[in-house]
Structures are given as C-alpha cells and as structure tokens.
Design an enzyme around this catalytic site. Structure first.
Site, PDB file in Angstrom:
ATOM      1  N   TYR A   1      -3.223  12.697  48.424  1.00 32.12           N
ATOM      2  CA  TYR A   1      -2.962  13.894  47.650  1.00 32.12           C
ATOM      3  C   TYR A   1      -2.272  15.259  48.390  1.00 32.12           C
ATOM      4  O   TYR A   1      -1.289  15.542  47.959  1.00 32.12           O
ATOM      5  CB  TYR A   1      -4.263  14.638  46.931  1.00 32.12           C
ATOM      6  CG  TYR A   1      -4.087  15.627  45.709  1.00 32.12           C
ATOM      7  CD1 TYR A   1      -3.581  15.463  44.544  1.00 32.12           C
ATOM      8  CD2 TYR A   1      -4.563  16.946  46.479  1.00 32.12           C
ATOM      9  CE1 TYR A   1      -3.727  16.554  43.768  1.00 32.12           C
ATOM     10  CE2 TYR A   1      -4.291  18.140  45.592  1.00 32.12           C
ATOM     11  CZ  TYR A   1      -3.603  17.884  44.168  1.00 32.12           C
ATOM     12  OH  TYR A   1      -3.682  18.653  43.209  1.00 32.12           O
TER      13      TYR A   1
ATOM     14  N   GLY B   1       2.539  16.569  31.755  1.00 33.63           N
ATOM     15  CA  GLY B   1       1.164  16.347  31.986  1.00 33.63           C
ATOM     16  C   GLY B   1       0.661  17.583  30.956  1.00 33.63           C
ATOM     17  O   GLY B   1      -0.230  18.265  31.446  1.00 33.63           O
TER      18      GLY B   1
HETATM   19  P1  NAI Z   1      -5.408  17.374  34.664  1.00 34.66           P
HETATM   20  O1  NAI Z   1      -5.998  16.225  35.157  1.00 34.66           O
HETATM   21  O2  NAI Z   1      -5.919  18.236  33.511  1.00 34.66           O
HETATM   22  O3  NAI Z   1      -3.982  17.401  34.237  1.00 34.66           O
HETATM   23  C1  NAI Z   1      -3.127  16.525  34.919  1.00 34.66           C
HETATM   24  C2  NAI Z   1      -2.058  15.952  33.832  1.00 34.66           C
HETATM   25  O4  NAI Z   1      -1.165  15.201  34.177  1.00 34.66           O
HETATM   26  C3  NAI Z   1      -2.773  15.375  32.572  1.00 34.66           C
HETATM   27  O5  NAI Z   1      -2.357  15.838  31.346  1.00 34.66           O
HETATM   28  C4  NAI Z   1      -2.431  13.754  32.577  1.00 34.66           C
HETATM   29  O6  NAI Z   1      -2.483  13.164  31.442  1.00 34.66           O
HETATM   30  C5  NAI Z   1      -1.146  14.056  33.320  1.00 34.66           C
HETATM   31  N1  NAI Z   1      -0.523  12.971  34.011  1.00 34.66           N
HETATM   32  C6  NAI Z   1      -1.244  12.129  34.939  1.00 34.66           C
HETATM   33  N2  NAI Z   1      -0.247  11.148  34.922  1.00 34.66           N
HETATM   34  C7  NAI Z   1       0.615  11.144  34.509  1.00 34.66           C
HETATM   35  C8  NAI Z   1       1.693  10.413  34.124  1.00 34.66           C
HETATM   36  N3  NAI Z   1       2.150   9.329  34.946  1.00 34.66           N
HETATM   37  N4  NAI Z   1       2.858  10.730  33.624  1.00 34.66           N
HETATM   38  C9  NAI Z   1       2.699  12.014  32.568  1.00 34.66           C
HETATM   39  N5  NAI Z   1       1.461  12.723  32.715  1.00 34.66           N
HETATM   40  C10 NAI Z   1       0.694  12.237  33.662  1.00 34.66           C
HETATM   41  O7  NAI Z   1      -5.574  18.463  35.870  1.00 34.66           O
HETATM   42  P2  NAI Z   1      -5.135  19.827  36.216  1.00 34.66           P
HETATM   43  O8  NAI Z   1      -6.232  20.361  37.127  1.00 34.66           O
HETATM   44  O9  NAI Z   1      -4.723  20.599  35.065  1.00 34.66           O
HETATM   45  O10 NAI Z   1      -3.782  19.529  37.296  1.00 34.66           O
HETATM   46  C11 NAI Z   1      -2.380  19.751  36.770  1.00 34.66           C
HETATM   47  C12 NAI Z   1      -1.633  19.971  38.002  1.00 34.66           C
HETATM   48  O11 NAI Z   1      -2.397  20.981  38.954  1.00 34.66           O
HETATM   49  C13 NAI Z   1      -1.526  18.753  38.800  1.00 34.66           C
HETATM   50  O12 NAI Z   1      -0.279  18.641  39.678  1.00 34.66           O
HETATM   51  C14 NAI Z   1      -2.659  19.183  39.851  1.00 34.66           C
HETATM   52  O13 NAI Z   1      -2.479  18.306  41.003  1.00 34.66           O
HETATM   53  C15 NAI Z   1      -2.406  20.671  40.260  1.00 34.66           C
HETATM   54  N6  NAI Z   1      -3.437  21.382  40.854  1.00 34.66           N
HETATM   55  C16 NAI Z   1      -4.593  21.533  39.819  1.00 34.66           C
HETATM   56  C17 NAI Z   1      -5.771  22.355  40.600  1.00 34.66           C
HETATM   57  C18 NAI Z   1      -6.983  22.710  39.964  1.00 34.66           C
HETATM   58  O14 NAI Z   1      -7.676  23.299  40.697  1.00 34.66           O
HETATM   59  N7  NAI Z   1      -7.028  22.185  38.672  1.00 34.66           N
HETATM   60  C19 NAI Z   1      -5.294  23.216  41.982  1.00 34.66           C
HETATM   61  C20 NAI Z   1      -4.038  22.713  42.564  1.00 34.66           C
HETATM   62  C21 NAI Z   1      -3.265  21.980  41.905  1.00 34.66           C
END
Ligand code: NAI
Length: 266
Positions: free
Chosen positions: A170, A27
């Site tokens: 989630y 991701g």
């Molecule tokens: P984001 O949506 O920008 O990043 C998620 C990434 O995962 C994206 O690059 C997306 O393309 C990728 N992704 C989704 N499904 C996929 C798949 N099947 N195969 C490969 N890649 C895939 O969101 P963010 O905020 O950067 O989140 C990153 C991680 O951090 C996630 O696991 C999220 O749950 C976690 N997180 C985020 C928080 C926040 O406040 N932004 C808080 C707590 C956890």
C-alpha cells in the site's frame, strides 16, 4: 509597471462553485468517495458516481437528488481498462463533458512484509496505482478531445511519504501515485488539465471506525499532534480547492490533510 490586483466580493464568492461542471468519483460506494460525491454535488457539479457495487451507487444518487443535486451511477472496475473506457464513454454521451475526476478507489491489506503473496501485491498495486493510471489516462484523452481542460485529483495518503508496519504494498502504491501526480501534471499542463493529490491522514469511515476507536486506535491517536482523527468532511476544503477555479494555478501539488501527523514523524 505596477501589477494591479483587484479583489471584490464578486470575485471571491463563487470561487468554489462547480455549477455546470461534470465530476466523476471512483470508489464512490463507501467512505471518502461517497462523501466526496456528496460534496461535489453540493458545490453544484453533476456527479458521476462509480464503483463496482452499483446498488450502493443508486442509493447515493437518490440521496444527492433528494438534496437538489444532479448525479448518475455507472459501474466501474478501475483495474479493467475496458470497464474504464465503457464507463467514460457512457458518461461522455450522457453529460457531453468531463471536468473533474477523483481517483479515490483503493484497497489495503495488513500483513508482515515476509508473508505477502504476489496476488495480494497485485491487487493492491492494480487498484491504487494502475487503476488510477488507467482512469487518469482515459479521462485525460477525453478531456483533451473536449478542449475545456480539467482537473484530476488523486487520493494518496500520508503513507506515500512515511511508512508504518504491515502495509508495504500500500505504501509503495501510494508513493507511486504521488509521483505519478507530478509526472502527469508536467505533461498535461499544456492541455489545461491540472493534476493534484490529496494525502489524507487517518480519516474515520464506517470501515475503520471499530479499529480507530479500539485501544490500538487510541494509541495511534496519541501520536497525531492534533490528537484527533479526521472525518470525511475534513477533506472538503482541499477537494473543492483542487476541483474549482480557486485552484486554477495549482498543478503537481499534494495537499496533506492529517492533523499534523506527517510533520510529527511519529
Ligand atoms: P473504502 O474501502 O470505504 O473506499 C474504497 C472504495 O474503493 C470502495 O468504494 C471500494 O468499493 C472502491 N474500490 C475498490 N476497488 C475498486 C475497483 N477495482 N474499482 C472501483 N472501485 C473500487 O475506504 P476509504 O477509507 O473511503 O478510502 C478511500 C480512499 O482514501 C482510498 O484510496 C484510500 O487508500 C484513501 N485513504 C483513506 C484513508 C482513511 O483513513 N480512511 C487515509 C488515507 C487514504
């Protein structure tokens, strides 16, 4: 017999250095995963940036290389075992080793618990939990083969521990990933593979910025003891600790990075 401890500048500087290591981030095309890739590269690792949107990954590789780092982009859908296997085989062939894997890929949805469809549950669990399971298992099998140990880092959430409305699947997925961290740590320690997690609170990214800056976001912020949202860089310390020699005796741990949100209970 007294146990002697020696601390020298030499033993402390470079403790977070990742030179010569190969790190893979899932991701990596946006948000936290993108930032973590830049951080690992800046610490010296060769970074395999992976996600489904390969065009965004090429731009990230160019950015890392422009800063003097090493990176390569490989397409990856964590929900498909074949995709994970192909990605890891390509990475192993190109780099000859695999030291660090960050399970960052995640998706979410917001809906009343009465309204969720099975397909939505599946998408959330398949990405956040089963995807991390598949990538960890396939990566660990290869790390055992390389016989150099390794570090698996799962990005969970404070919602693995506390709950809020609208995100039932989630919360369940992140709680599962948090527990899986400990299960895998137990069994992989004998191979010198460490498994740890980072549990972020609310971290501002391009995707959630609009909401976090809205009146509802302001209300949310008032419940965080530090009265601030995190930035992607707020996770740098935890990431480098778990990825590097600095965290060599840590496994089965979860580091909460949330401005005190979890301990406030609000
Ligand atoms: P984001 O949506 O920008 O990043 C998620 C990434 O995962 C994206 O690059 C997306 O393309 C990728 N992704 C989704 N499904 C996929 C798949 N099947 N195969 C490969 N890649 C895939 O969101 P963010 O905020 O950067 O989140 C990153 C991680 O951090 C996630 O696991 C999220 O749950 C976690 N997180 C985020 C928080 C926040 O406040 N932004 C808080 C707590 C956890």
């Amino acid at each position: 017999m007294a146990i002697s401890t020696t601390v020298t500048t030499q033993s402390i500087t470079g403790i977070f250095d990742l030179s010569g290591r190969v790190a893979l981030v899932s991701g990596a095309s946006s948000g936290i995963g993108r930032h973590m890739s830049l951080t690992l590269a800046a610490a010296g690792a060769e970074v395999i940036v992976t996600a489904r949107r390969i065009d965004l990954l090429h731009a990230l590789v160019a950015e890392i290389e422009a800063a003097g780092g090493k990176a390569r982009a490989i397409a990856l859908d964590v929900t498909r075992r074949q995709s994970v296997q192909a990605c890891l085989d390509t990475a192993a062939e190109a780099c000859g080793r695999l030291d660090i894997v960050v399970n960052n890929a995640g998706v979410s949805n917001t809906k009343n618990v009465l309204k969720y469809e099975d397909s939505e549950w599946d998408a959330i669990l398949d990405t956040n939990l089963k995807g991390a399971w598949i990538l960890s298992q396939e990566a660990a099998q290869r790390m055992v083969g390389f016989n150099r140990g390794g570090s698996l880092i799962n990005v969970t959430s404070i919602l693995a521990d506390r709950v809020t409305g609208g995100v039932g699947p989630y919360c369940a997925a992140k709680a599962g990933l948090s527990h899986l961290t400990r299960s895998m740590a137990l069994e992989l320690a004998r191979y010198a593979i460490r498994v740890n997690a980072i549990a972020p609170g609310y971290i501002m990214t391009e995707l959630n910025e609009e909401f976090l800056r809205s009146p509802a976001g302001e209300q949310l912020k008032s419940r965080i003891p530090s009265r601030t949202f995190g930035e992607c860089s707020s996770l740098d310390g935890a990431l480098l600790l778990l990825a590097s020699e600095a965290g060599r005796y840590m496994t089965g741990s979860e580091i909460v990075v949330d401005g005190g949100h979890l301990c406030s209970g609000l």
